[in-house]
Design a protein around this motif. Structure first.
Motif, short mmCIF file in Angstrom:
data_model
loop_
_atom_site.label_atom_id
_atom_site.label_comp_id
_atom_site.label_asym_id
_atom_site.label_seq_id
_atom_site.Cartn_x
_atom_site.Cartn_y
_atom_site.Cartn_z
N LEU A 95 0.73 -1.18 0.13
CA LEU A 95 -0.02 -0.13 -0.07
C LEU A 95 0.84 1.34 0.11
O LEU A 95 0.46 2.41 -0.79
CB LEU A 95 -0.96 -0.08 1.32
CG LEU A 95 -2.14 -1.19 1.04
CD1 LEU A 95 -2.65 -0.85 2.53
CD2 LEU A 95 -2.97 -0.81 -0.02
N MET A 96 1.93 1.40 0.79
CA MET A 96 2.79 2.36 0.92
C MET A 96 3.77 2.54 -0.52
O MET A 96 3.63 3.74 -0.91
CB MET A 96 3.81 2.31 1.86
CG MET A 96 3.02 2.69 3.40
SD MET A 96 4.20 2.71 4.95
CE MET A 96 4.84 0.95 4.83
N ILE A 97 3.88 1.35 -1.07
CA ILE A 97 4.58 1.46 -2.46
C ILE A 97 3.69 2.20 -3.69
O ILE A 97 4.00 2.88 -4.29
CB ILE A 97 4.93 -0.04 -2.99
CG1 ILE A 97 6.27 -0.39 -1.95
CG2 ILE A 97 5.41 0.01 -4.37
CD1 ILE A 97 6.65 -1.84 -2.26
N PHE A 98 2.43 1.67 -3.49
CA PHE A 98 1.27 2.22 -4.26
C PHE A 98 1.29 3.69 -4.11
O PHE A 98 1.19 4.64 -5.09
CB PHE A 98 0.04 1.46 -4.10
CG PHE A 98 -1.23 2.19 -4.86
CD1 PHE A 98 -1.30 2.01 -6.27
CD2 PHE A 98 -2.08 3.14 -4.29
CE1 PHE A 98 -2.29 2.54 -6.90
CE2 PHE A 98 -2.95 3.83 -4.95
CZ PHE A 98 -3.29 3.46 -6.23
N PHE A 99 1.15 4.05 -2.78
CA PHE A 99 1.07 5.57 -2.47
C PHE A 99 2.34 6.34 -3.19
O PHE A 99 2.22 7.28 -3.79
CB PHE A 99 1.08 5.66 -0.83
CG PHE A 99 1.51 7.22 -0.42
CD1 PHE A 99 0.53 8.25 -0.66
CD2 PHE A 99 2.59 7.55 0.04
CE1 PHE A 99 0.48 9.45 -0.12
CE2 PHE A 99 2.70 8.88 0.65
CZ PHE A 99 1.87 9.59 0.48
N CYS A 100 3.52 5.89 -2.85
CA CYS A 100 4.63 6.42 -3.14
C CYS A 100 4.77 6.71 -4.84
O CYS A 100 5.05 7.66 -5.35
CB CYS A 100 5.99 5.68 -2.79
SG CYS A 100 6.15 6.02 -0.99
#
Length: 134
Positions: A95-100
């Motif tokens: 999820l954090m990779i998608f956000f970044c």
């Protein structure tokens, strides 16, 4: 009445899951509304134009609604990812990779747009060197 311990905890877990999803959805809507309100003054300024103002203001509000959805979605997923990263990293890290990636793409788009404008401004009014006919 009496309730079995396993049934009691199962019902509490399902209630918590429902509340969690409702809060996530409400959080996303609040973030989206906040991003959309940033463009609010543009729609009001367009409404002040005689004759076409209301139509133009509505168009700007619609465009702002569409343009602010991806960054709002990325921010909501980023917040959810940070919380999941602390609780369960296997779910939180993607999820954090998608956000970044989403925010990086958005920042890249804005930087490229700014550089194109600077390049266009720098090329205006220049003289062509080596043109013998002029």
């Amino acid at each position: 009445g009496s309730v079995d311990k396993d049934a009691f905890f199962d019902s509490m877990a399902s209630e918590n899951t429902a509340v969690t999803y409702v809060l996530r959805f409400v959080g996303f809507i609040v973030i989206w509304a906040a991003f959309k309100s940033i463009a609010g003054p543009l729609a009001v300024a367009a409404d002040c134009i005689p004759c076409i103002g209301p139509c133009l203001g509505d168009s700007i509000e619609t465009i702002a609604c569409c343009v602010t959805c991806p960054p709002a979605c990325a921010c909501a997923v980023g917040v959810i990812g940070v919380v999941w990263g602390a609780m369960r990293p296997v779910v939180g890290i993607p999820l954090m990779i998608f956000f970044c990636c989403t925010m990086g793409g958005y920042v890249t788009y804005l930087a490229k747009k700014r550089m194109d404008k600077l390049f266009d401004d720098a090329c205006k009014g220049g003289e062509v060197i080596g043109n013998e006919d002029a």
